[in-house]
Design an enzyme around this catalytic site. Sequence first.
Site, short mmCIF file in Angstrom:
data_model
loop_
_atom_site.label_atom_id
_atom_site.label_comp_id
_atom_site.label_asym_id
_atom_site.label_seq_id
_atom_site.Cartn_x
_atom_site.Cartn_y
_atom_site.Cartn_z
N GLU A 9 -9.12 -3.87 -5.41
CA GLU A 9 -8.45 -2.83 -4.62
C GLU A 9 -9.39 -1.71 -4.19
OE1 GLU A 9 -5.52 -2.75 -3.39
OE2 GLU A 9 -4.23 -4.10 -4.55
N SER A 15 0.84 -1.19 0.00
CA SER A 15 0.00 0.00 0.00
C SER A 15 0.88 1.25 0.00
CB SER A 15 -0.95 -0.05 1.20
OG SER A 15 -1.97 0.89 1.10
N HIS A 44 -8.26 -4.77 -0.74
CA HIS A 44 -6.94 -4.20 -0.48
C HIS A 44 -6.33 -4.78 0.79
CE1 HIS A 44 -3.86 -1.09 -0.66
NE2 HIS A 44 -4.10 -0.78 0.60
#
Length: 546
Positions: free
Chosen positions: A356, A230, A466
């Site tokens: 995501e 991330s 995610h």
Amino acid sequence: MFFVIQVVLGLFTIQTAATPLPRASSVTLDSAIFTGATSGRVAKFLGIPYAQPPTGDRRFKLPEPIPPYTGTVRATAFGPACPQQSVRLPLPDGLAGDAVDLIVNTAYKAVFPDSEDCLSINVVVPTSATPTSKLPVVVWIFGGGFELGSPSLYDGGLIVERSIQLGEPIIYVSMNYRISAFGFLASREVKDAGVGNLGLQDQREALRWVQKYIGSFGGDPTKVTIWGESAGAISVALHMVANNGNHEGLFRGAFMQSGSPIPVGDISHGQTYYDAIVAETGCSSASDTLACLRSVPYSTLKTATDNTPFIFDYQSLALAWIPRADGVFLTDNPQKLVQAGKVANVPFITGDCDDEGTLFSLSTLNVTTTTQFRTYIKTFFMPQSTNAELDQMLTHYPSDITQGSPFGTGILNALTPQFKRLAAFQGDAVFQAPRRFFLQQRSGKQNTWAFLSKRFKVSPLLGSFHATDILNVYFGGEMGDYLINFVNNLDPNGQGRGINWPKYTTTTPNLVTFNDDLTFPMTITQDTFRKDAINFLTEVTLANPL
């Protein structure tokens, strides 16, 4: 960029049954003796300061090296996290109970103290390591949207223990770095003072610390791989283009999970948020607002920062606090630097989760019509776009819920008429498009491998959301084995589980795809999905960076 779900990593501790080897958990740095904690075949040295405290007059300044260590130091606990932005989590009534439990009891169980005096580093080693071992090193950069997070949520001992099992022992390093306004203040004033991207500069200082001291722990400073997820993965990518691609010998490989060189413009694009903090802290009338911000009480500055947009507020991934081109460390839009070939020439691995954007679309459930969707994208993601470009965007990301994210779930998971549409757009714009652009630009110039994680597709409403791929690394999955191989040999193939992972090229854009399927948990697919839509997003964001 973006908030790493703290998937059980901070909630459970897995103990190994290995017999400890005869080595004291102490190390000498300069004239100091640091004592760590040993568990099984792993020793941890935690909370070691790697830079001067960024407090007082050092607030909003570049990190300064730590003076030589002296004395006897107990290094058995993580240092405090850097100042965290307050969490505001949208939990809609329609969200299934188990999804709420997954989010609240993983993503937001962030119970750790924070402090401005936070620049510490952690080193996890095999107990058998000696100063002559010359073990390869992986440096983990945590995610959290550049707004929150801490290395204490991740048990590097699991990675080191697995590396020992594979006969490819490595050393694991993690660090704190300044986040939110404390680390990514952005404005003309910040640019003029040369103090942009302080969070990235902290990471860079930690990498210099590794070069200086990792040999004492048994590590080889010439064999460092930087790894992140991330915001941590974006950080890794930005270190590859920082200094116009000069990585200063600080690393030899890069591993990115859900993060690539992102399309961000000049640091002055953050002026709105800077001005808001200046006003709220009472610094508006100061002749030098940056100097004034250095002098205000911590609690005042923290409150002002907390009142700026958070990653799960309405504007979501159009983040207030994010790395931007400062003209020195990041000399241009990172994607422009990639186009110009100003990239560290090291092997790298990069990939994303399939869905995501779902997690970041929970804050926009009031967007329920095409008109509202168009207005939202225009306002926050494509402010300079023409009507024709917006029309194209609507065509590429239609309201047909069967084409939205979670992908491949048909009419299911449509929390609102626009939820899956927004999730598809955000996931592609922020993650998939930058990743594919990076890979295609660097194919044939350096060794690259790519992946797509489709696991946890059954997660209610969120799909393969995610950060779910983190479990595949820290808890003995195939990704962890690939990582260990890569850290050792700059090639993910080798020891452990998994299938042969072919390189990514423009002619054969291979993706190792992780599936929920028990018969075929891993397959090789091609990186061609939503080709026209992703190409369109790349063109638009290159022309109009955030």
